[in-house]
Design an enzyme around this catalytic site. Structure first.
Site, PDB file in Angstrom:
ATOM      1  N   GLY A 191     -21.216  -5.360  16.290  1.00  0.00           N
ATOM      2  CA  GLY A 191     -19.844  -5.004  16.610  1.00  0.00           C
ATOM      3  C   GLY A 191     -19.789  -3.597  17.156  1.00  0.00           C
ATOM      4  O   GLY A 191     -20.793  -3.040  17.588  1.00  0.00           O
ATOM      5  N   CYS A 192     -18.629  -3.026  17.123  1.00  0.00           N
ATOM      6  CA  CYS A 192     -18.411  -1.674  17.650  1.00  0.00           C
ATOM      7  C   CYS A 192     -19.421  -0.700  17.047  1.00  0.00           C
ATOM      8  O   CYS A 192     -19.557  -0.610  15.834  1.00  0.00           O
ATOM      9  CB  CYS A 192     -16.987  -1.242  17.332  1.00  0.00           C
ATOM     10  SG  CYS A 192     -16.626   0.438  17.845  1.00  0.00           S
ATOM     11  N   PHE A 193     -20.103   0.030  17.899  1.00  0.00           N
ATOM     12  CA  PHE A 193     -21.158   0.912  17.405  1.00  0.00           C
ATOM     13  C   PHE A 193     -20.639   2.107  16.606  1.00  0.00           C
ATOM     14  O   PHE A 193     -21.364   2.691  15.813  1.00  0.00           O
ATOM     15  CB  PHE A 193     -22.114   1.352  18.495  1.00  0.00           C
ATOM     16  CG  PHE A 193     -21.563   1.826  19.814  1.00  0.00           C
ATOM     17  CD1 PHE A 193     -20.304   2.389  19.966  1.00  0.00           C
ATOM     18  CD2 PHE A 193     -22.355   1.712  20.952  1.00  0.00           C
ATOM     19  CE1 PHE A 193     -19.839   2.826  21.201  1.00  0.00           C
ATOM     20  CE2 PHE A 193     -21.909   2.149  22.196  1.00  0.00           C
ATOM     21  CZ  PHE A 193     -20.643   2.708  22.306  1.00  0.00           C
TER      22      PHE A 193
END
EC number: 1.8.4.11
Length: 156
Positions: free
Chosen positions: A10-12
């Site tokens: 997902g979003c880093f």
């Protein structure tokens, strides 16, 4: 000697914020991995997963411990999705550098599946690390710079 592993979940930003505090982690960097273009950007990274490169001291933590934590902070059962983020950029993936890392990843995924802590099957893929590029400076340590910024990661 320190080692590295690259994970996509997902979003880093959220991955980096949680992993940077883990015992044995000596460095983190957000980037793009596994895609096709040579100069990925936040706006253009086809096939790349938003990823976190983790540098760790194997005398203080193991790859298996890091991977177990990875499976606690994101949902590995939602294919190409974490929270409101949808698409292959947000896939659950472990990028390995060598056979030892690949075997560790396979073992931890089996362990997670057998635990039945997730109601659906794990969709996390194990891929050789290729085409890793560091993300832009504005994305590094993003949640340190913007403490109330978006994240879909939390400890379960």
């Amino acid at each position: 000697m320190n080692k590295e592993i690259t994970l996509g979940g997902g979003c880093f930003w959220g991955l980096q914020e949680l992993f940077r505090k883990r015992p044995g982690v000596v460095g983190t960097e957000v980037g793009y991995a596994g895609g096709s273009n040579e100069r990925p950007t936040y706006e253009n990274h086809p096939g790349h997963a938003e990823s976190l490169r983790i540098t760790y001291d194997p005398s203080l933590t193991s790859l298996a411990e890091l991977l177990r934590y990875f499976f606690r902070i994101h949902d590995p059962t939602t294919k190409d999705r974490q929270g409101n983020d949808v698409g292959t950029s947000y896939r659950s993936v472990i990028f390995y550098k060598d056979e030892e890392d690949k075997l560790a990843a396979e073992a931890v995924i089996s362990e997670v599946e057998e635990s039945e802590k997730w109601p659906d099957p794990v969709t996390t893929t194990i891929e050789p690390l290729k085409n890793y590029f560091s993300a832009e400076e504005e994305h590094q340590e993003y949640l340190q710079k913007h403490p109330h910024g978006y994240t879909c990661h939390f400890e379960r």
